[in-house]
Enzyme design. Structure first.
Site, mmCIF file in Angstrom:
data_model
loop_
_atom_site.group_PDB
_atom_site.id
_atom_site.type_symbol
_atom_site.label_atom_id
_atom_site.label_comp_id
_atom_site.label_asym_id
_atom_site.label_seq_id
_atom_site.Cartn_x
_atom_site.Cartn_y
_atom_site.Cartn_z
ATOM 1 N N GLY A 1 0.830 -1.199 0.000
ATOM 2 C CA GLY A 1 0.000 0.000 0.000
ATOM 3 C C GLY A 1 0.862 1.245 0.000
ATOM 4 O O GLY A 1 2.013 1.210 0.441
ATOM 5 N N GLN B 1 3.083 10.155 0.991
ATOM 6 C CA GLN B 1 4.387 9.485 1.060
ATOM 7 C C GLN B 1 5.274 9.813 -0.138
ATOM 8 O O GLN B 1 6.489 9.633 -0.075
ATOM 9 C CB GLN B 1 4.207 7.964 1.160
ATOM 10 N N CYS C 1 5.853 0.033 7.076
ATOM 11 C CA CYS C 1 5.472 1.194 6.269
ATOM 12 C C CYS C 1 6.649 1.533 5.365
ATOM 13 O O CYS C 1 7.799 1.538 5.818
ATOM 14 C CB CYS C 1 5.156 2.375 7.190
ATOM 15 N N LEU C 2 6.375 1.840 4.102
ATOM 16 C CA LEU C 2 7.464 2.171 3.171
ATOM 17 C C LEU C 2 8.185 3.446 3.589
ATOM 18 O O LEU C 2 9.318 3.665 3.172
ATOM 19 C CB LEU C 2 6.923 2.304 1.741
ATOM 20 N N HIS D 1 -4.423 1.685 7.442
ATOM 21 C CA HIS D 1 -3.064 2.242 7.504
ATOM 22 C C HIS D 1 -2.903 3.383 6.487
ATOM 23 O O HIS D 1 -2.387 4.448 6.818
ATOM 24 C CB HIS D 1 -2.066 1.097 7.233
ATOM 25 N N GLU D 2 -3.374 3.149 5.251
ATOM 26 C CA GLU D 2 -3.179 4.166 4.200
ATOM 27 C C GLU D 2 -4.077 5.387 4.410
ATOM 28 O O GLU D 2 -3.653 6.518 4.151
ATOM 29 C CB GLU D 2 -3.406 3.571 2.807
ATOM 30 N N HIS E 1 -2.524 7.765 6.759
ATOM 31 C CA HIS E 1 -1.520 8.655 6.148
ATOM 32 C C HIS E 1 -2.154 9.950 5.657
ATOM 33 O O HIS E 1 -1.532 11.007 5.698
ATOM 34 C CB HIS E 1 -0.853 7.967 4.951
HETATM 35 NI NI NI Z 1 2.617 3.525 5.538
#
Ligand code: NI
Length: 178
Positions: A45, A50, A92-93, A134-135, A138
């Site tokens: 995701g 991000q 998380c990226l 989660h997304e 963000h």
């Molecule tokens: Ni994340």
């Protein structure tokens, strides 16, 4: 085009994203780039903030873990119902190499616009339900580390600062190499 993924802590990652007003070619290009960037980083995701874009856009692909699911881009996603509880070890990226247990709802219903600007509703469970929570976090400037203890968060913050310093010095030494 693969875009650079910001590493936490970063001021943009704390900001609230805003709704997309019109689903046009620039939004579709953002979606394409976000999928490419997510796949290049081996993620399930990614949210627009991000990659430094403060718009309510997320992309998800949990097919490796949930073959019945599909890759999906959600524009202006709104979670309309949360059911049950579950705990999942999230990463998380924007926080590379870290993972911690986070409590989430087990199932979600989400309304969003697709890439054609058409309203869609999706009910999800398993990893996809977690990834949606989660997304969408963000988009509100919330990271998974905001759901864990202060002590654990501060340990991770120190490691991310070191990672950023290492990356900066690597960049410097490769730039000055003959
Ligand atoms: Ni994340």
């Amino acid at each position: 085009m693969v875009r650079e993924i910001l590493v936490w802590p970063h001021p943009t990652l704390k900001k609230k994203a805003v709704p997309v007003e019109k689903v046009d070619d620039s939004v579709r290009e953002l979606v394409r780039d976000m999928f490419e960037s997510m796949y290049a980083a081996d993620g399930v995701g990614l949210a627009a903030p991000q990659v430094g874009v403060l718009l309510n856009v997320i992309v998800l692909d949990t097919t490796p873990r949930q073959p019945e699911s599909k890759p999906v881009a959600m524009i202006n996603p709104v979670i309309t119902s949360l059911e049950g509880t579950t705990t999942y070890t999230e990463g998380c990226l924007s926080i590379p190499g870290e993972a911690e247990d986070v409590d989430r709802a087990a199932e979600v219903t989400v309304e969003y616009l697709d890439e054609q600007g058409k309203k869609q509703t999706l009910h999800a469970d398993g990893l996809l339900a977690i990834a949606i929570q989660h997304e969408t976090d963000h988009l509100k400037g919330t990271m998974f580390v905001d759901h864990i203890s202060t002590l654990k968060r501060e340990v991770i913050r120190k490691r991310m600062k070191r990672l950023k310093a290492d990356r900066a010095s690597e960049h410097e030494s490769s730039a000055s190499a003959p």
